[in-house]
Motif scaffolding. Structure first.
Motif, mmCIF file in Angstrom:
data_model
loop_
_atom_site.group_PDB
_atom_site.id
_atom_site.type_symbol
_atom_site.label_atom_id
_atom_site.label_comp_id
_atom_site.label_asym_id
_atom_site.label_seq_id
_atom_site.Cartn_x
_atom_site.Cartn_y
_atom_site.Cartn_z
ATOM 1 N N SER A 12 0.885 -1.121 -0.163
ATOM 2 C CA SER A 12 0.184 -0.109 -0.201
ATOM 3 C C SER A 12 0.888 1.226 0.018
ATOM 4 O O SER A 12 0.625 2.252 -0.586
ATOM 5 N N LYS A 13 2.098 1.234 0.856
ATOM 6 C CA LYS A 13 2.849 2.659 0.678
ATOM 7 C C LYS A 13 3.383 2.742 -0.653
ATOM 8 O O LYS A 13 3.503 3.907 -1.191
ATOM 9 N N CYS A 14 3.903 1.517 -1.513
ATOM 10 C CA CYS A 14 4.310 1.806 -2.811
ATOM 11 C C CYS A 14 3.333 2.421 -3.809
ATOM 12 O O CYS A 14 3.524 3.047 -4.612
ATOM 13 N N ASN A 15 1.820 1.908 -3.627
ATOM 14 C CA ASN A 15 0.816 2.571 -4.203
ATOM 15 C C ASN A 15 0.808 3.799 -4.109
ATOM 16 O O ASN A 15 0.288 4.774 -4.989
ATOM 17 N N TYR A 16 0.718 4.433 -2.606
ATOM 18 C CA TYR A 16 0.497 5.591 -2.399
ATOM 19 C C TYR A 16 1.671 6.486 -2.944
ATOM 20 O O TYR A 16 1.394 7.421 -3.385
ATOM 21 N N LEU A 17 2.976 5.960 -2.932
ATOM 22 C CA LEU A 17 4.146 6.708 -3.341
ATOM 23 C C LEU A 17 3.789 6.859 -5.124
ATOM 24 O O LEU A 17 4.154 7.976 -5.783
ATOM 25 N N LEU A 18 3.300 5.708 -5.655
ATOM 26 C CA LEU A 18 2.879 5.958 -7.263
ATOM 27 C C LEU A 18 2.023 6.846 -7.241
ATOM 28 O O LEU A 18 2.062 7.782 -8.470
ATOM 29 N N LEU A 66 7.406 8.532 2.306
ATOM 30 C CA LEU A 66 6.399 9.003 1.221
ATOM 31 C C LEU A 66 6.118 10.146 0.908
ATOM 32 O O LEU A 66 5.291 11.003 1.454
ATOM 33 N N PRO A 67 7.016 10.927 0.112
ATOM 34 C CA PRO A 67 7.017 12.257 -0.370
ATOM 35 C C PRO A 67 5.636 12.606 -1.022
ATOM 36 O O PRO A 67 5.145 12.090 -1.422
ATOM 37 N N SER A 68 5.305 13.929 -0.659
ATOM 38 C CA SER A 68 4.123 14.425 -1.249
ATOM 39 C C SER A 68 4.122 14.829 -2.692
ATOM 40 O O SER A 68 5.471 15.116 -3.168
ATOM 41 N N PRO A 69 3.289 15.038 -3.579
ATOM 42 C CA PRO A 69 3.781 15.512 -4.725
ATOM 43 C C PRO A 69 4.307 16.676 -4.864
ATOM 44 O O PRO A 69 5.237 16.954 -5.774
ATOM 45 N N ALA A 70 4.264 17.829 -3.971
ATOM 46 C CA ALA A 70 5.196 19.098 -4.194
ATOM 47 C C ALA A 70 6.494 18.647 -3.764
ATOM 48 O O ALA A 70 7.321 19.352 -4.300
ATOM 49 N N GLU A 71 7.103 17.693 -2.870
ATOM 50 C CA GLU A 71 8.203 17.388 -2.586
ATOM 51 C C GLU A 71 8.726 16.524 -3.635
ATOM 52 O O GLU A 71 9.892 16.642 -4.025
ATOM 53 N N ILE A 72 8.154 15.731 -4.361
ATOM 54 C CA ILE A 72 8.581 15.132 -5.569
ATOM 55 C C ILE A 72 8.836 16.053 -6.598
ATOM 56 O O ILE A 72 9.932 15.928 -7.198
ATOM 57 N N LYS A 73 8.040 17.043 -6.759
ATOM 58 C CA LYS A 73 8.433 17.933 -7.703
ATOM 59 C C LYS A 73 9.680 18.711 -7.373
ATOM 60 O O LYS A 73 10.430 19.098 -8.398
#
Length: 86
Positions: A12-18, A66-73
């Motif tokens: 589930s963590k992998c899917n959340y990160l995806l 589990l970085p947020s979309p903003a962190e991933i950007k």
């Protein structure tokens, strides 16, 4: 344009990160690609210290978080700066 790879076994963590990686790519409108790598042999080639892990342009930028979309950007922007000649 960045190649974003989510490394994990399908938990589930992998899917959340995806999901967060896909959101970051969508928000950037830069033609980024998102790939999920679940094959353990391929995952081990990256040598992550923990899973899930996030790679950008073939390099691990975070593992076990589990970085947020903003962190991933932000990770994508940092990666692009390191790859472009100054």
């Amino acid at each position: 344009m960045a190649k974003i790879q989510v490394l994990g076994t399908g938990c589930s963590k992998c899917n959340y990160l995806l999901k967060n990686a896909e959101a970051a790519a969508s928000e950037r409108h830069a033609g980024d690609t998102v790939e999920k790598i679940e094959d353990i042999m391929q995952v081990l080639e990256f040598n992550p210290s923990a899973l899930p892990a996030l790679a950008i342009n073939g390099k691990i930028v975070t593992s076990g978080t589990l970085p947020s979309p903003a962190e991933i950007k932000q990770y994508i922007n940092q990666s692009n700066k390191l790859e472009s000649p100054s």
